[in-house]
Motif scaffolding. Structure first.
Motif, PDB file in Angstrom:
ATOM      1  N   PRO A   1      10.490   7.031   6.971  1.00 14.55           N
ATOM      2  CA  PRO A   1      11.130   7.455   5.709  1.00 14.55           C
ATOM      3  C   PRO A   1      11.771   6.283   4.966  1.00 14.55           C
ATOM      4  O   PRO A   1      11.983   5.219   5.522  1.00 14.55           O
ATOM      5  CB  PRO A   1      12.204   8.434   6.199  1.00 14.55           C
ATOM      6  CG  PRO A   1      12.591   7.903   7.551  1.00 14.55           C
ATOM      7  CD  PRO A   1      11.321   7.363   8.144  1.00 14.55           C
ATOM      8  N   ASN A   2      12.090   6.534   3.712  1.00 16.46           N
ATOM      9  CA  ASN A   2      12.611   5.486   2.823  1.00 16.46           C
ATOM     10  C   ASN A   2      14.124   5.325   2.970  1.00 16.46           C
ATOM     11  O   ASN A   2      14.860   5.298   1.982  1.00 16.46           O
ATOM     12  CB  ASN A   2      12.249   5.798   1.369  1.00 16.46           C
ATOM     13  CG  ASN A   2      12.767   7.151   0.909  1.00 16.46           C
ATOM     14  OD1 ASN A   2      13.295   7.924   1.695  1.00 16.46           O
ATOM     15  ND2 ASN A   2      12.599   7.440  -0.367  1.00 16.46           N
ATOM     16  N   ASP A   3      14.608   5.193   4.226  1.00 15.81           N
ATOM     17  CA  ASP A   3      16.046   5.068   4.445  1.00 15.81           C
ATOM     18  C   ASP A   3      16.519   3.617   4.422  1.00 15.81           C
ATOM     19  O   ASP A   3      17.704   3.343   4.594  1.00 15.81           O
ATOM     20  CB  ASP A   3      16.441   5.705   5.780  1.00 15.81           C
ATOM     21  CG  ASP A   3      15.667   5.128   6.961  1.00 15.81           C
ATOM     22  OD1 ASP A   3      14.962   4.107   6.768  1.00 15.81           O
ATOM     23  OD2 ASP A   3      15.767   5.688   8.061  1.00 15.81           O
TER      24      ASP A   3
ATOM     25  N   TYR B   1      -4.649 -12.181  -1.344  1.00 12.37           N
ATOM     26  CA  TYR B   1      -4.531 -11.065  -0.410  1.00 12.37           C
ATOM     27  C   TYR B   1      -3.389 -10.186  -0.876  1.00 12.37           C
ATOM     28  O   TYR B   1      -2.355 -10.684  -1.354  1.00 12.37           O
ATOM     29  CB  TYR B   1      -4.272 -11.569   1.008  1.00 12.37           C
ATOM     30  CG  TYR B   1      -4.363 -10.489   2.060  1.00 12.37           C
ATOM     31  CD1 TYR B   1      -5.580 -10.173   2.646  1.00 12.37           C
ATOM     32  CD2 TYR B   1      -3.245  -9.770   2.453  1.00 12.37           C
ATOM     33  CE1 TYR B   1      -5.681  -9.169   3.609  1.00 12.37           C
ATOM     34  CE2 TYR B   1      -3.328  -8.769   3.403  1.00 12.37           C
ATOM     35  CZ  TYR B   1      -4.543  -8.476   3.986  1.00 12.37           C
ATOM     36  OH  TYR B   1      -4.646  -7.486   4.927  1.00 12.37           O
ATOM     37  N   HIS B   2      -3.564  -8.860  -0.711  1.00 14.07           N
ATOM     38  CA  HIS B   2      -2.601  -7.900  -1.243  1.00 14.07           C
ATOM     39  C   HIS B   2      -2.138  -6.932  -0.151  1.00 14.07           C
ATOM     40  O   HIS B   2      -2.960  -6.256   0.478  1.00 14.07           O
ATOM     41  CB  HIS B   2      -3.225  -7.099  -2.387  1.00 14.07           C
ATOM     42  CG  HIS B   2      -3.686  -7.943  -3.533  1.00 14.07           C
ATOM     43  ND1 HIS B   2      -2.955  -8.087  -4.691  1.00 14.07           N
ATOM     44  CD2 HIS B   2      -4.799  -8.709  -3.687  1.00 14.07           C
ATOM     45  CE1 HIS B   2      -3.598  -8.901  -5.514  1.00 14.07           C
ATOM     46  NE2 HIS B   2      -4.719  -9.294  -4.927  1.00 14.07           N
ATOM     47  N   PHE B   3      -0.823  -6.884   0.079  1.00 10.59           N
ATOM     48  CA  PHE B   3      -0.209  -5.860   0.920  1.00 10.59           C
ATOM     49  C   PHE B   3       0.201  -4.712  -0.003  1.00 10.59           C
ATOM     50  O   PHE B   3       1.197  -4.826  -0.750  1.00 10.59           O
ATOM     51  CB  PHE B   3       1.018  -6.407   1.650  1.00 10.59           C
ATOM     52  CG  PHE B   3       0.729  -7.516   2.629  1.00 10.59           C
ATOM     53  CD1 PHE B   3       0.409  -7.236   3.948  1.00 10.59           C
ATOM     54  CD2 PHE B   3       0.792  -8.843   2.227  1.00 10.59           C
ATOM     55  CE1 PHE B   3       0.149  -8.251   4.857  1.00 10.59           C
ATOM     56  CE2 PHE B   3       0.543  -9.874   3.123  1.00 10.59           C
ATOM     57  CZ  PHE B   3       0.221  -9.585   4.443  1.00 10.59           C
ATOM     58  N   LEU B   4      -0.554  -3.630  -0.006  1.00 11.84           N
ATOM     59  CA  LEU B   4      -0.299  -2.482  -0.877  1.00 11.84           C
ATOM     60  C   LEU B   4       0.477  -1.448  -0.079  1.00 11.84           C
ATOM     61  O   LEU B   4      -0.032  -0.905   0.903  1.00 11.84           O
ATOM     62  CB  LEU B   4      -1.617  -1.894  -1.373  1.00 11.84           C
ATOM     63  CG  LEU B   4      -2.582  -2.868  -2.054  1.00 11.84           C
ATOM     64  CD1 LEU B   4      -3.924  -2.208  -2.307  1.00 11.84           C
ATOM     65  CD2 LEU B   4      -1.985  -3.401  -3.337  1.00 11.84           C
ATOM     66  N   THR B   5       1.699  -1.150  -0.499  1.00 10.45           N
ATOM     67  CA  THR B   5       2.607  -0.362   0.338  1.00 10.45           C
ATOM     68  C   THR B   5       3.169   0.827  -0.420  1.00 10.45           C
ATOM     69  O   THR B   5       3.769   0.662  -1.488  1.00 10.45           O
ATOM     70  CB  THR B   5       3.777  -1.239   0.832  1.00 10.45           C
ATOM     71  OG1 THR B   5       3.261  -2.467   1.352  1.00 10.45           O
ATOM     72  CG2 THR B   5       4.573  -0.521   1.902  1.00 10.45           C
ATOM     73  N   LEU B   6       2.960   2.010   0.150  1.00  9.60           N
ATOM     74  CA  LEU B   6       3.600   3.225  -0.346  1.00  9.60           C
ATOM     75  C   LEU B   6       4.688   3.620   0.644  1.00  9.60           C
ATOM     76  O   LEU B   6       4.426   3.748   1.840  1.00  9.60           O
ATOM     77  CB  LEU B   6       2.595   4.368  -0.482  1.00  9.60           C
ATOM     78  CG  LEU B   6       1.454   4.187  -1.490  1.00  9.60           C
ATOM     79  CD1 LEU B   6       0.538   5.410  -1.463  1.00  9.60           C
ATOM     80  CD2 LEU B   6       1.997   3.963  -2.891  1.00  9.60           C
ATOM     81  N   ILE B   7       5.909   3.809   0.154  1.00 10.65           N
ATOM     82  CA  ILE B   7       7.031   4.231   0.988  1.00 10.65           C
ATOM     83  C   ILE B   7       7.335   5.693   0.686  1.00 10.65           C
ATOM     84  O   ILE B   7       7.633   6.044  -0.460  1.00 10.65           O
ATOM     85  CB  ILE B   7       8.283   3.375   0.739  1.00 10.65           C
ATOM     86  CG1 ILE B   7       7.967   1.889   0.943  1.00 10.65           C
ATOM     87  CG2 ILE B   7       9.414   3.820   1.656  1.00 10.65           C
ATOM     88  CD1 ILE B   7       7.584   1.517   2.350  1.00 10.65           C
ATOM     89  N   LEU B   8       7.233   6.533   1.713  1.00 14.16           N
ATOM     90  CA  LEU B   8       7.429   7.973   1.555  1.00 14.16           C
ATOM     91  C   LEU B   8       8.832   8.378   2.005  1.00 14.16           C
ATOM     92  O   LEU B   8       9.465   7.681   2.799  1.00 14.16           O
ATOM     93  CB  LEU B   8       6.397   8.738   2.389  1.00 14.16           C
ATOM     94  CG  LEU B   8       4.923   8.418   2.144  1.00 14.16           C
ATOM     95  CD1 LEU B   8       4.044   9.309   3.009  1.00 14.16           C
ATOM     96  CD2 LEU B   8       4.565   8.568   0.677  1.00 14.16           C
TER      97      LEU B   8
ATOM     98  N   GLY C   1       7.837   3.134  -4.180  1.00 15.90           N
ATOM     99  CA  GLY C   1       8.652   4.106  -3.460  1.00 15.90           C
ATOM    100  C   GLY C   1      10.114   3.946  -3.815  1.00 15.90           C
ATOM    101  O   GLY C   1      10.526   2.959  -4.434  1.00 15.90           O
ATOM    102  N   ASN C   2      10.890   4.907  -3.409  1.00 14.92           N
ATOM    103  CA  ASN C   2      12.319   4.912  -3.717  1.00 14.92           C
ATOM    104  C   ASN C   2      13.059   4.028  -2.723  1.00 14.92           C
ATOM    105  O   ASN C   2      13.689   4.494  -1.774  1.00 14.92           O
ATOM    106  CB  ASN C   2      12.857   6.345  -3.675  1.00 14.92           C
ATOM    107  CG  ASN C   2      14.306   6.421  -4.114  1.00 14.92           C
ATOM    108  OD1 ASN C   2      14.806   5.539  -4.821  1.00 14.92           O
ATOM    109  ND2 ASN C   2      14.996   7.474  -3.702  1.00 14.92           N
ATOM    110  N   ILE C   3      12.968   2.718  -2.954  1.00 17.31           N
ATOM    111  CA  ILE C   3      13.535   1.746  -2.035  1.00 17.31           C
ATOM    112  C   ILE C   3      13.803   0.453  -2.798  1.00 17.31           C
ATOM    113  O   ILE C   3      13.119   0.142  -3.776  1.00 17.31           O
ATOM    114  CB  ILE C   3      12.568   1.497  -0.849  1.00 17.31           C
ATOM    115  CG1 ILE C   3      13.253   0.687   0.242  1.00 17.31           C
ATOM    116  CG2 ILE C   3      11.290   0.849  -1.301  1.00 17.31           C
ATOM    117  CD1 ILE C   3      12.423   0.578   1.504  1.00 17.31           C
TER     118      ILE C   3
END
Length: 495
Positions: A245-247, A218-225, A186-188
């Motif tokens: 949001p990606n603020d 173990y995997h923390f899979l994270t999508l930031i919108l 994500g844009n972060i």
């Protein structure tokens, strides 16, 4: 079973699947697509997203087939040793249980689109990704070639989501013998130093509670919108998180901590400490069970509590989240008709929709409140020498570690063993009953110098609830023993 996944035209949001099935000998084979996914106990009918569907033999000759149900096909395979099902899956939604494709992201939940046959669920599966060479792959499956992943069986395949992208950001840390991976797309610009410190703390605190971790990684899979979002789903050795949001504000980070701690607790509770009705999963129909108040309620209770114990949250942060939990139960559904047992069962009916007013309760929120009452009851009786921690450790040792499944009676027996007494009153009032819980909850909150207040004039009025402190030195000491931290000042104002 082998799956090849590609997306030749990402703008179309279509994922192209080639499913190869070899060693055929019967005159017909029935192919099934899952109707639901683990972690979401409702039928989702993934077949509705299939746009084109064809089946061939290994020479490319079309095979005759008939659709038997909404998501099951019978294929004529007489004289054929191998078939290929070729189909497209429409992937235009991003949440923690979906799949999605664009020109810089291939996000896959294999349970959405991977076919299976009933008699070969325990066979190994390979999944090949047709992606550019410079893309990374994140997920819990073992990588046996640069773009090929291996699952020990179909159950593992569909319990391991995957992110492939050139934009993945990655951190890993270790606790004991387990390697934890944090993947963010994500844009972060993540504060990796803070993430490593805080994630290490709550991971270690959870491992100390149970005594060991079920997996080697173990995997923390994270999508930031860019838009507001909050969703997480537990999996065998990973979790899928979608946030926004990606603020890059404090709210986003708090959400990341809360959902990550909750989902990690699921690595024990429901992934391994699993209701017997879900062992194994039957992906063709509803899997009714009554103990989602354990699977989700207990997990919701511990998710934020662990963050306080680990000193990731301070008092202010913890009680702010605790206040939100109380409001989410008492304000919309504190007078609802259904019990936790009934609402667990009816998840398959409308458990994730708003539904009819005052009908159901949340197994997450009321389940967490019921877990709190039980924890404080045990602590009060045994002066903190026993607690809900002991219940969960016994559940792990007896049902999770051997992976044999538990019943409602099993859970009740363990809670009564730890409490050292029958708990008829608890199950009748909190689990099987539907009475308003404010009076009972306040009896136990007083033990830790807290009180729930509301502005309702009577029990028929929808209240606004507030958590307030009591001026009680003994209760304050009990509060910190419950939280598992050293006192850092009292809770002095309404939250």
């Amino acid at each position: 079973m082998h799956y090849r996944i590609s997306s030749g035209n990402p703008a179309s949001r279509l994922i192209e699947v080639d499913f190869s099935l070899s060693n055929l000998s019967a005159p017909t084979v029935e192919l099934q697509l899952p109707a639901w996914r683990p972690g979401r106990y409702e039928l989702q009918n993934f077949a509705k997203n299939i746009q084109r569907f064809e089946i061939f033999d290994k020479t490319g000759k079309p095979l005759a087939f008939q659709k038997l149900t909404k998501d099951r096909w019978r294929v004529q395979t007489a004289g054929v040793s191998e078939l290929v099902a070729r189909y497209t899956y429409y992937s235009n939604v991003i949440n923690a249980g979906s799949s999605y494709a664009d020109d810089r992201l291939l996000y896959l939940n294999p349970v959405n689109f991977c076919l299976f046959t009933d008699d070969r669920l325990r066979e190994t599966c390979t999944l090949e990704l047709d992606i550019p060479d410079n893309w990374q792959i994140a997920g819990g499956l073992h990588q046996i070639a640069p773009k090929t992943l291996l699952a020990s069986d179909f159950y593992e395949l569909v319990d391991c989501p995957i992110i492939a992208s050139p934009d993945l950001q990655h951190l890993h840390y270790e606790v004991d013998d387990t390697v934890f991976h944090v993947w963010i797309n994500g844009n972060i610009k993540p504060d990796w130093e803070r993430i490593q410190r805080d994630f290490s703390r709550f991971s270690e605190t959870q491992i100390r509670l149970f005594g060991e971790f079920p997996e080697k990684d173990y995997h923390f899979l994270t999508l930031i919108l860019p838009t507001a979002y909050y969703h997480g789903v537990e999996h065998r050795n990973s979790t899928m998180l979608v946030l926004g949001p990606n603020d890059e504000g404090e709210g986003l980070y708090t959400d990341l901590l809360g959902v990550s701690s909750h989902e990690l607790f699921h690595a024990w509770n429901v992934i391994r400490i699993r209701p017997t009705e879900l062992l194994p999963y039957d992906f063709t129909r509803e899997n009714y069970f009554t103990t989602c108040f354990v699977a989700e309620g207990v997990t919701t209770y511990y998710g934020d509590l662990i963050l306080r114990r680990a000193n990731v949250f301070d008092d202010t942060a913890y009680f702010k989240e605790f206040q939100v939990l109380l409001k989410r139960h008492f304000e919309p559904s504190g007078r609802s008709f259904q019990s936790l047992i009934e609402s667990s069962w009816d998840l398959w009916l409308d458990g994730y929709d708003k539904g009819v007013p005052n009908r159901k309760v949340s197994v997450y929120y009321k389940g967490a409140i019921a877990a709190l009452i039980l924890d404080l009851h045990i602590r009060r009786k045994w002066n903190h020498a026993r607690s809900l921690d002991d219940v969960m450790r016994l559940m792990w040792e007896r049902f999770g570690k051997p992976f044999i499944g538990y019943t409602l009676d099993d859970y009740r027996a363990v809670t009564e063993e730890v409490a050292g007494e029958p708990l008829d009153w608890y199950y009748e009032r909190c689990i099987f009953g539907n009475e308003p819980l404010e009076p009972l909850l306040n009896e136990y909150l007083a033990f830790v110098a807290l009180q729930l207040e509301n502005d309702a004039t009577d029990l028929t009025t929808t209240p606004a609830v507030f958590l307030v402190p009591l001026d009680d030195e003994t209760g304050l000491e009990n509060r910190y023993r419950w939280l598992g931290v050293h006192p850092e000042g009292g809770l002095n104002v309404k939250i």
